[in-house]
Design a protein around this motif. Structure first.
Motif, PDB file in Angstrom:
ATOM      1  N   TYR A   1       0.837  -1.195   0.000  1.00 11.45           N
ATOM      2  CA  TYR A   1       0.000   0.000   0.000  1.00 11.45           C
ATOM      3  C   TYR A   1       0.876   1.250   0.000  1.00 11.45           C
ATOM      4  CZ  TYR A   1      -4.300  -2.536   1.162  1.00 11.45           C
ATOM      5  OH  TYR A   1      -5.396  -3.349   1.137  1.00 11.45           O
ATOM      6  N   THR A   2       0.389   2.274  -0.666  1.00 13.24           N
ATOM      7  CA  THR A   2       1.065   3.570  -0.695  1.00 13.24           C
ATOM      8  C   THR A   2       0.031   4.641  -0.318  1.00 13.24           C
ATOM      9  OG1 THR A   2       0.568   3.849  -3.044  1.00 13.24           O
ATOM     10  CG2 THR A   2       2.696   2.861  -2.486  1.00 13.24           C
ATOM     11  N   ASP A   3       0.529   5.821  -0.024  1.00 17.25           N
ATOM     12  CA  ASP A   3      -0.381   6.915   0.319  1.00 17.25           C
ATOM     13  C   ASP A   3      -1.295   7.226  -0.855  1.00 17.25           C
ATOM     14  OD1 ASP A   3       0.491   7.545   2.997  1.00 17.25           O
ATOM     15  OD2 ASP A   3       2.345   8.274   2.087  1.00 17.25           O
ATOM     16  N   LEU A   4      -2.550   7.430  -0.568  1.00 17.09           N
ATOM     17  CA  LEU A   4      -3.516   7.809  -1.590  1.00 17.09           C
ATOM     18  C   LEU A   4      -3.271   9.258  -1.957  1.00 17.09           C
ATOM     19  CD1 LEU A   4      -6.122   6.852  -3.112  1.00 17.09           C
ATOM     20  CD2 LEU A   4      -7.394   7.956  -1.289  1.00 17.09           C
ATOM     21  N   PRO A   5      -3.070   9.559  -3.240  1.00 15.43           N
ATOM     22  CA  PRO A   5      -2.884  10.972  -3.623  1.00 15.43           C
ATOM     23  C   PRO A   5      -4.075  11.813  -3.164  1.00 15.43           C
ATOM     24  CG  PRO A   5      -2.406   9.507  -5.472  1.00 15.43           C
ATOM     25  CD  PRO A   5      -3.009   8.667  -4.380  1.00 15.43           C
ATOM     26  N   LYS A   6      -3.787  12.987  -2.682  1.00 13.39           N
ATOM     27  CA  LYS A   6      -4.833  13.853  -2.123  1.00 13.39           C
ATOM     28  C   LYS A   6      -5.949  14.137  -3.117  1.00 13.39           C
ATOM     29  CE  LYS A   6      -1.827  15.981   1.297  1.00 13.39           C
ATOM     30  NZ  LYS A   6      -1.668  14.739   1.930  1.00 13.39           N
TER      31      LYS A   6
END
Length: 181
Positions: free
Chosen positions: A172-177
């Motif tokens: 998992y990676t950060d969800l783009p804003k």
């Protein structure tokens, strides 16, 4: 990091296009050696008795979530989890040892959305650190992939470092804003 109700949260996503459960098979096999089996709620029976068992399991697993506060009543839980068009009994993966439910990972999907959503992933205290959460989550990701969606999303309290770390290990990676939901 985002804020919901003044509590900072971390929103994550995972591309399912390249997800391969075989990378996580050893965790599942290790759990099976301990007598832990993985079944969906649909397989075990999506009925009132099993929904109450799921509620109790979710309540117990949620007790250690930082900043969680009090858990829903059973009636509130039914409205939030079961009485919605995103609920999929096949997407609730339960870790079972003998007759005891010891962990879970749940996936939901809103009709028409190109992503699925990770609901609760958790394990009862007595069975933590055995690879159950990772195994159940990997199985739930395989289920989500079978839905034909391109990704899966989740959200955690920023203080829930253990859950965030597990998700990051899974890719998992950060969800783009700009993709906030």
């Amino acid at each position: 990091m985002s804020t919901v109700n003044a509590n900072p949260v971390v929103k994550l996503q995972l591309s399912l296009l390249d997800f391969d459960i075989e990378k996580w098979r050893h965790h599942i096999t290790d759990c099976e050696r301990l007598g832990i089996r993985f079944h969906s709620l649909a397989e075990l029976g999506d009925n009132e008795a099993n929904r109450k068992r799921m509620y109790e399991l979710n309540k117990e697993c949620s007790a250690d979530i930082p900043g969680r506060g009090s858990f829903y009543s059973y009636e509130e839980y039914c409205v939030q989890r079961f009485d919605v068009n995103s609920f999929l009994a096949s997407g609730v993966i339960l870790a079972v040892q003998g007759d005891v439910w010891v962990g879970m990972a749940s996936v939901s999907h809103r009709p028409g959305a190109d992503y699925a959503f990770n609901e609760m992933t958790g394990v009862v205290r007595s069975h933590r650190r055995l690879g159950i959460a990772t195994s159940a989550k990997a199985i739930s990701l395989q289920f989500a992939k079978s839905l034909g969606v391109s990704s899966i999303r989740t959200v955690h309290a920023a203080a829930n470092l253990v859950a965030i770390a597990m998700n990051r290990r899974l890719g998992y990676t950060d969800l783009p804003k700009e993709n906030a939901w």
